[in-house]
Design an enzyme around this catalytic site. Structure first.
Site, short mmCIF file in Angstrom:
data_model
loop_
_atom_site.label_atom_id
_atom_site.label_comp_id
_atom_site.label_asym_id
_atom_site.label_seq_id
_atom_site.Cartn_x
_atom_site.Cartn_y
_atom_site.Cartn_z
CG ASP A 110 99.27 -51.03 -16.19
OD1 ASP A 110 98.62 -49.98 -16.10
OD2 ASP A 110 98.87 -52.02 -16.83
CB VAL A 111 101.56 -45.95 -14.94
CG1 VAL A 111 101.48 -46.08 -16.45
CG2 VAL A 111 101.43 -44.49 -14.52
#
Length: 293
Positions: A110-111
């Site tokens: 994820d970011v």
């Protein structure tokens, strides 16, 4: 000999089999002018024309394809997508360009997660490595904020109920830290969305830093900067292939050792320079002290 369309396209480096199946279902792929459907089989020859979004794509016979694998140090702030409508940085921005093939990400981070992310030109390899049935172990270094006691550790090892089913860490080991900020190394054998964070949140502990440090037996390469990549040698590539039941490669695209050292040094310098020129990546890439591992 005919093969399923998604397998041919995956082996040719146009995405993982899952990605290509989704493209077929969306009507984005055609074969000789006819919209493809799931289950279609093709035989690769000089006359066949396969298009993705209207563009003819190159197809390669399996024996002509050399499987390549990159280890990439994903910084925080990058998205695991090819293009972002908002123009945010993606993990594909700094990868080496290729003709007639493309890099396929092996899973996602994820970011706000950094660390080891693998890319390959072989869509079948990517698909098998991601499939839950293979149970490929991933290891993460996690900095958590909150009260962690033995009862919570037992819960995380035994399993907790998440919205998409039961989940548990295979192993948890304390790595250091004081007070409410502590580091743990944890391992999983599946790649559900934000699973590490959700497991800790299920026992009322927040994750303030998350770094993937190992995939299978492959660790995050020492000396590799955030935003940098290095290509795996034949032994490491074949380790991944054999782990998921694929035949070993006999060729490598890596240059000879002397040129390889020079290429790697230049690549690292370029990656560091490019990374430092990107404000979003620079800000997100600031790191606090980590325990020695």
């Amino acid at each position: 000999m005919s093969e399923k369309l998604q397998k041919v396209l995956a082996n040719s480096g146009h995405g993982s089999r899952r990605e290509i199946e989704a493209m077929i279902q969306a009507g984005r792929i055609s074969v000789d002018g006819k919209i493809a459907t799931l289950g279609d089989r093709i035989e690769v020859n000089a006359s066949i024309r396969v298009r993705i979004d209207g563009h003819v794509v190159a197809l390669r016979e399996p024996e002509e394809t050399v499987c390549r694998v990159l280890a990439y140090y994903k910084p925080e702030g990058e998205l695991c997508t090819r293009k972002d409508p908002e123009g945010r940085p993606t993990v594909f921005d700094r990868l080496p360009k290729m003709r007639g093939s493309r890099w396929v990400a092996v899973g996602r981070l994820d970011v706000n997660t950094s660390g080891l992310l693998l890319f390959t030109t072989d869509g079948e390899l990517a698909n098998r490595l991601m499939h839950p049935s293979r149970e490929v172990e991933r290891e993460y270094a996690v900095r958590v904020f909150g009260q962690v006691d033995e009862e919570k550790i037992k819960q995380l090892r035994k399993g907790v109920q998440l919205e998409d089913g039961m989940a548990a860490f295979r192993t948890i080991s304390f790595q250091g830290g004081e007070g409410m900020n502590q580091w743990y190394n944890v391992t999983l054998t599946e790649g559900r969305n934000r699973e590490v964070r959700r497991l800790w949140e299920a026992v009322d502990v927040q994750v303030s830093r998350l770094i993937r440090i190992r995939y299978g037996a492959l660790g995050l390469p020492k000396g590799l900067p955030r935003g940098g990549w290095t290509e795996l040698d034949l032994n490491a590539t074949n380790y991944l292939r054999e782990m998921v039941g694929l035949p070993p490669e006999t060729q490598s695209k890596l240059p000879v050792e002397r040129d390889r050292r020079r290429t790697k040094a230049n690549q690292i310098r370029r990656a560091v320079k490019k990374h430092s020129q990107r404000p979003a990546a620079r800000n997100s890439g600031r790191r606090s002290a980590q325990p020695k591992r």
